[in-house]
Design a protein around this motif. Sequence first.
Motif, mmCIF file in Angstrom:
data_model
loop_
_atom_site.group_PDB
_atom_site.id
_atom_site.type_symbol
_atom_site.label_atom_id
_atom_site.label_comp_id
_atom_site.label_asym_id
_atom_site.label_seq_id
_atom_site.Cartn_x
_atom_site.Cartn_y
_atom_site.Cartn_z
ATOM 1 N N GLY A 104 0.777 -1.292 -0.005
ATOM 2 C CA GLY A 104 -0.065 -0.020 -0.017
ATOM 3 C C GLY A 104 0.799 1.417 0.093
ATOM 4 N N PRO A 105 0.247 2.311 0.452
ATOM 5 C CA PRO A 105 0.675 3.733 0.263
ATOM 6 C C PRO A 105 2.150 3.786 1.208
ATOM 7 N N HIS A 106 2.243 2.993 2.201
ATOM 8 C CA HIS A 106 3.372 3.184 3.112
ATOM 9 C C HIS A 106 4.440 1.896 2.704
ATOM 10 N N ALA A 107 4.296 1.266 1.530
ATOM 11 C CA ALA A 107 5.321 0.137 1.041
ATOM 12 C C ALA A 107 6.547 0.847 0.876
ATOM 13 N N CYS A 108 7.792 0.285 1.376
ATOM 14 C CA CYS A 108 9.116 0.815 1.289
ATOM 15 C C CYS A 108 9.434 1.455 -0.162
ATOM 16 N N PRO A 109 9.662 2.873 -0.060
ATOM 17 C CA PRO A 109 9.621 3.404 -1.387
ATOM 18 C C PRO A 109 11.056 3.483 -1.831
ATOM 19 N N GLY A 110 12.057 2.672 -1.152
ATOM 20 C CA GLY A 110 13.622 2.524 -1.428
ATOM 21 C C GLY A 110 13.687 1.319 -2.393
ATOM 22 N N ARG A 111 12.523 0.484 -2.625
ATOM 23 C CA ARG A 111 12.773 -0.779 -3.075
ATOM 24 C C ARG A 111 13.249 -0.753 -4.532
ATOM 25 N N PHE A 112 12.995 0.359 -5.373
ATOM 26 C CA PHE A 112 13.454 0.196 -6.836
ATOM 27 C C PHE A 112 15.175 0.578 -6.684
ATOM 28 N N LEU A 113 15.534 1.556 -5.584
ATOM 29 C CA LEU A 113 16.888 1.665 -5.916
ATOM 30 C C LEU A 113 17.436 0.510 -5.207
ATOM 31 N N VAL A 114 17.285 -0.357 -4.050
ATOM 32 C CA VAL A 114 17.579 -1.638 -3.521
ATOM 33 C C VAL A 114 17.654 -2.676 -5.015
ATOM 34 N N GLN A 115 16.680 -2.597 -5.515
ATOM 35 C CA GLN A 115 16.770 -3.603 -6.796
ATOM 36 C C GLN A 115 18.111 -3.376 -7.705
ATOM 37 N N GLU A 116 17.968 -2.075 -8.058
ATOM 38 C CA GLU A 116 19.207 -1.846 -8.976
ATOM 39 C C GLU A 116 20.712 -2.141 -8.481
ATOM 40 N N VAL A 117 20.770 -1.557 -7.171
ATOM 41 C CA VAL A 117 21.928 -1.757 -6.267
ATOM 42 C C VAL A 117 22.481 -3.246 -6.201
ATOM 43 N N ILE A 118 21.313 -4.023 -5.923
ATOM 44 C CA ILE A 118 21.679 -5.672 -5.746
ATOM 45 C C ILE A 118 21.951 -6.137 -6.762
ATOM 46 N N LYS A 119 21.365 -5.699 -8.018
ATOM 47 C CA LYS A 119 21.795 -6.291 -9.073
ATOM 48 C C LYS A 119 23.050 -5.929 -9.578
ATOM 49 N N ILE A 120 23.423 -4.782 -9.730
ATOM 50 C CA ILE A 120 24.691 -4.437 -10.086
ATOM 51 C C ILE A 120 25.745 -5.091 -9.146
ATOM 52 N N ILE A 121 25.648 -5.213 -7.758
ATOM 53 C CA ILE A 121 26.438 -5.761 -7.052
ATOM 54 C C ILE A 121 26.647 -7.370 -7.364
ATOM 55 N N PHE A 122 25.798 -8.064 -7.706
ATOM 56 C CA PHE A 122 25.686 -9.452 -7.930
ATOM 57 C C PHE A 122 26.216 -9.692 -9.343
ATOM 58 N N MET A 123 25.859 -8.742 -10.156
ATOM 59 C CA MET A 123 26.212 -8.822 -11.636
ATOM 60 C C MET A 123 27.897 -8.774 -11.391
ATOM 61 N N ARG A 124 28.610 -7.867 -10.841
ATOM 62 C CA ARG A 124 29.867 -7.856 -10.829
ATOM 63 C C ARG A 124 30.427 -8.968 -10.011
ATOM 64 N N LEU A 125 30.043 -9.600 -9.082
ATOM 65 C CA LEU A 125 30.481 -10.621 -8.159
ATOM 66 C C LEU A 125 30.580 -11.662 -9.186
ATOM 67 N N VAL A 126 29.475 -11.968 -9.908
ATOM 68 C CA VAL A 126 29.687 -13.402 -10.474
ATOM 69 C C VAL A 126 30.230 -13.237 -11.619
ATOM 70 N N THR A 127 30.403 -12.049 -12.604
ATOM 71 C CA THR A 127 31.402 -12.001 -13.683
ATOM 72 C C THR A 127 32.645 -11.994 -13.412
ATOM 73 N N LYS A 128 33.163 -11.262 -12.078
ATOM 74 C CA LYS A 128 34.629 -11.225 -11.818
ATOM 75 C C LYS A 128 35.057 -12.411 -10.990
ATOM 76 N N TYR A 129 34.124 -13.125 -10.341
ATOM 77 C CA TYR A 129 34.577 -14.216 -9.349
ATOM 78 C C TYR A 129 34.069 -15.264 -9.611
ATOM 79 N N ASP A 130 34.745 -16.585 -9.349
ATOM 80 C CA ASP A 130 34.092 -17.651 -9.104
ATOM 81 C C ASP A 130 33.762 -17.839 -7.709
ATOM 82 N N ILE A 131 32.943 -18.502 -7.146
ATOM 83 C CA ILE A 131 32.492 -18.553 -5.562
ATOM 84 C C ILE A 131 32.151 -19.919 -5.344
ATOM 85 N N LYS A 132 32.552 -20.173 -3.780
ATOM 86 C CA LYS A 132 32.386 -21.393 -3.205
ATOM 87 C C LYS A 132 32.338 -21.343 -1.776
ATOM 88 N N PHE A 133 31.647 -22.359 -1.198
ATOM 89 C CA PHE A 133 31.912 -22.326 0.161
ATOM 90 C C PHE A 133 33.212 -23.436 0.313
#
Length: 504
Positions: free
Chosen positions: A445-474
């Motif tokens: 509704g009207p008070h839903a998080c207004p920052g979510r569009f920014l969060v979406q772009e920021v997290i996508k950019i981070i994950f995009m960089r992480l997986v293209t630059k690095y292999d990752i594992k436990f």
Amino acid sequence: MSVLLVQTSAIALVAWLLIRYVAKLARKPKLDMAYLDFEDGDNSLQRYLNSTCDLLERGYEQYLKKGLPFAMFNYMDVSTPIVTLPVKYLGEVRSASASKLSFTSFLNKSTVAEDIGAPLVTDRVIHMVRQDLNKTLNELIEPIQQACDQVLQAVIPPCPDWTPVNGHMLLWPLISRIMTRALLGPELWSNDEWHAVVMSYFQAGHAASQRVRDTYRPWLRWTAKYFEKEVKAIYAARRKGEDILQPLIDARIADAVNRANNSQQKPGFNDAIQWLVDSYMAEKKPVKAAEIMQDVAFLLAASLQSTTLNSLSMLLDLVERPESVAEIRDEISQVYAQYGSWTRQSLGALRVLDSFLKESQRLNTFQFNTMQRRALEDYTFKDGLRIPAGTSIVMPSRLLGRDPDLHTDAAEFDAKRWKRMRDQGDATKFHFASLEDNMLPWGSGPHACPGRFLVQEVIKIIFMRLVTKYDIKFSDGIESRPPDFPQHAGSNPNVMAMVLFKER
Ligand code: HEM
Ligand SMILES: *[C@@H]1O[C@H](CO)[C@@H](O)[C@H](O)[C@H]1NC(C)=O
Ligand SMILES: *[C@@H]1O[C@H](CO)[C@@H](O)[C@H](O)[C@H]1NC(C)=O
Ligand SMILES: *[C@@H]1O[C@H](CO)[C@@H](O)[C@H](O)[C@H]1NC(C)=O
Ligand SMILES: *[C@@H]1O[C@H](CO)[C@@H](O)[C@H](O)[C@H]1NC(C)=O
């Protein structure tokens, strides 16, 4: 004679007070619902700190699934129980006026923000994030990428071979700097002194909230600023922050004055400090560093911890699924080949990544509850359910996301669940930042998080960089994400978790 008079008056006074008290009790609507506690009898504070989630799970099955609310001990406000509502009340909660069911008052009550000098959400900040930030997102994609690349170099050491990195220690500085770049403009994100001030503000705020809430009577809390070192530390951090902000504010006032003289002039800044300055000036109010500091502090408080914990959880889910990493990489190179650069539009075309992030949020969002509100007056829902003034209400975000009646194969991490729904149904829905009534990670509704569009772009950019630059594992022998840490009504991703990185 006079003794008798005094006695009679005293008795009359006591009687009058008693009648008022009883009348008040009678007027107060009773909380007419089940009250849940730990059946083994250990209902200590420590128990609520480490096992509230178990109680919420029981309440979800026993009551919410039948459409009934339940009450339980309120860790954040021991004076009244907290009510968890079934989702059938969602429509009414989201449209209720803030003068009746208030998010601000919920925050104030649970963090005692106002008494310790910490910030609360203001309409000015909400408006700014909804309107100004949203309009600027396109222009932010480039600076977010630059900040991401620079900070990544600093937080992941060169790693030609597998190198262990603590996930939280990687993501906290990465996200706090990227968010600062996106929200506060070009000056502060690389300023270590500023980040130290923010950090000490957060630490003091956290400690002061707990201490003052748990050891002061409500009516004495305003005195804490004279006695408690944590509260004094909040005021000290505010003053330091104001000093750092002042020249930035001056530059933006000069820019605004300049624009007022010359309507052809484009704004020299496009960030929250500018928007706040503009907003005060438009109202013909004095522009005070003290007020801007508090608004900025709220903005960072709403952004940093939530985004860091969510993306830590997503990182751990991703490391566990090499097949998803491979698919996400393929998609990234296809989309890049097609668009040639990263914009909101091309990021939007990363549907496999988007679906993965949303699925991780569905199963593993750390917050059990959203739609948090406090009733400022007695509130009656349409079906007659009564919530007495002062009572806090919440909705069970995480458990809705895990409910098998609301999501097919709910227990399964189905990385492409949301992509399939977009491909087969409505492509404009079911993306990471969309609101879903059957999980509520952003509220509704009207008070839903207004920052979510920014969060979406920021997290996508981070994950995009992480997986293209690095292999990752436990590390060898670890197959799945390490266990969460339950903390009150949250299930926090494991901040000790180590991830191995290797340059590709
Ligand atoms: C993953 C990160 C985040 C999550 C999970 C999250 C979640 C939420 C939730 C659940 C609410 C309450 C909604 C409701 O009760 O209806 C909220 C409110 C809010 N959030 Fe976020 N948030 C995140 C990041 C951010 C960021 C980055 C910003 C700022 C740029 C932000 C700004 C706000 C503001 C201003 C409100 C108050 C809105 C209002 O009361 O109208 N949040 N957020
Ligand atoms: C939670 O706290 C209680 C103390 O009330 C303790 O007995 C119990 O062992 C704790 N549980 C966990 C998982 O730490
Ligand atoms: C916050 O709580 C204090 C009492 O603890 C109260 O005096 C103040 O008015 C409240 N402010 C808001 C905005 O709810
Ligand atoms: C913010 O941007 C998103 C995506 O571009 C859009 O769907 C949403 O309606 C915008 N919100 C406001 C308040 O303009
Ligand atoms: C703006 O215009 C006013 C009146 O013409 C003038 O007094 C003032 O110096 C100008 N300010 C700037 C920053 O150019």
